[in-house]
Design an enzyme around this catalytic site. Structure first.
Site, PDB file in Angstrom:
ATOM      1  N   HIS A  54       0.859  -1.189   0.000  1.00 41.53           N
ATOM      2  CA  HIS A  54       0.000   0.000   0.000  1.00 41.53           C
ATOM      3  C   HIS A  54       0.895   1.238   0.000  1.00 41.53           C
ATOM      4  O   HIS A  54       2.019   1.212   0.524  1.00 41.53           O
ATOM      5  CB  HIS A  54      -0.872   0.028   1.256  1.00 41.53           C
ATOM      6  CG  HIS A  54      -1.947  -0.997   1.276  1.00 41.53           C
ATOM      7  ND1 HIS A  54      -3.087  -0.836   2.024  1.00 41.53           N
ATOM      8  CD2 HIS A  54      -2.064  -2.206   0.666  1.00 41.53           C
ATOM      9  CE1 HIS A  54      -3.869  -1.892   1.867  1.00 41.53           C
ATOM     10  NE2 HIS A  54      -3.265  -2.739   1.045  1.00 41.53           N
ATOM     11  N   GLU A  56       0.870   3.900   1.760  1.00 42.45           N
ATOM     12  CA  GLU A  56       1.294   4.333   3.095  1.00 42.45           C
ATOM     13  C   GLU A  56       2.456   3.491   3.615  1.00 42.45           C
ATOM     14  O   GLU A  56       3.408   4.025   4.199  1.00 42.45           O
ATOM     15  CB  GLU A  56       0.140   4.223   4.104  1.00 42.45           C
ATOM     16  CG  GLU A  56      -1.092   5.038   3.759  1.00 42.45           C
ATOM     17  CD  GLU A  56      -2.168   4.242   3.038  1.00 42.45           C
ATOM     18  OE1 GLU A  56      -3.347   4.435   3.356  1.00 42.45           O
ATOM     19  OE2 GLU A  56      -1.827   3.434   2.141  1.00 42.45           O
ATOM     20  N   CYS A  84      -6.475   1.985   5.750  1.00 39.17           N
ATOM     21  CA  CYS A  84      -7.061   0.734   6.236  1.00 39.17           C
ATOM     22  C   CYS A  84      -6.441   0.401   7.597  1.00 39.17           C
ATOM     23  O   CYS A  84      -5.554   1.111   8.081  1.00 39.17           O
ATOM     24  CB  CYS A  84      -6.783  -0.396   5.236  1.00 39.17           C
ATOM     25  SG  CYS A  84      -5.038  -0.861   5.112  1.00 39.17           S
ATOM     26  N   CYS A  87      -2.547  -0.061   7.468  1.00 31.25           N
ATOM     27  CA  CYS A  87      -1.815   1.191   7.291  1.00 31.25           C
ATOM     28  C   CYS A  87      -1.946   2.109   8.518  1.00 31.25           C
ATOM     29  O   CYS A  87      -0.983   2.753   8.919  1.00 31.25           O
ATOM     30  CB  CYS A  87      -2.275   1.895   6.025  1.00 31.25           C
ATOM     31  SG  CYS A  87      -1.836   0.974   4.535  1.00 31.25           S
TER      32      CYS A  87
END
Length: 152
Positions: A54, A56, A84, A87
């Site tokens: 991801h 992040e 999410c 993260c």
């Protein structure tokens, strides 16, 4: 630069992700003291064949390597979608001071929606600002998924 300028950079990176068939999420991490951008990334889940890639997570990894530390105190993260649970937990573990995010994520978001990870006092709690350029971030995601559904 202000939060809108930083979010614009994140959005540009999200658009790059979309052009690479990645979910269009962009993130950047800024050193609060000198306003230096430490990392600017987008999702790379498809290209790396890794569900952990991801945006992040990638900016946190890159900034930790750059700073040679596991804590990113006095940093600010800008991300085009509400983080999410994975993260959000990583943001907490890295001790990032502030989160600015664009679109709210009713399905998998974990800050204002879902499990609201920072309501648990066992996590480091950053300052949170949602809805920065929300319409633009949301439209980018909706357009991406609409085109996916249309082509399948």
């Amino acid at each position: 630069m202000n939060e809108n300028n930083y979010m614009e950079l994140a959005i540009e990176h999200a658009k790059k992700a979309a052009s690479l068939n990645e979910v269009p999420i962009g993130a950047l991490l800024v050193d609060e003291k000198n306003k230096e951008i430490l990392s600017l990334r987008h999702n790379e889940i498809v290209s790396k064949k890794n569900p952990l890639s991801h945006a992040e997570i990638l900016v946190i990894e890159e900034a930790c390597k750059l700073k040679k530390t596991r804590y990113l105190v006095n940093t600010v993260i800008y991300v085009t979608l509400e983080p999410c649970a994975m993260c959000a937990a990583a943001i907490s573990e890295a001790r990032i001071k502030r989160i600015y995010f664009g679109a709210y994520d009713e399905k998998k978001g974990a800050i204002e929606n879902g499990i609201r990870i920072f309501s648990n006092k066992n996590y480091f709690q950053p300052e949170i600002y949602g809805g920065i350029k929300e319409k633009e971030c949301s439209t980018l995601l909706k357009s991406f998924f609409y085109s996916k559904r249309k082509s399948s």
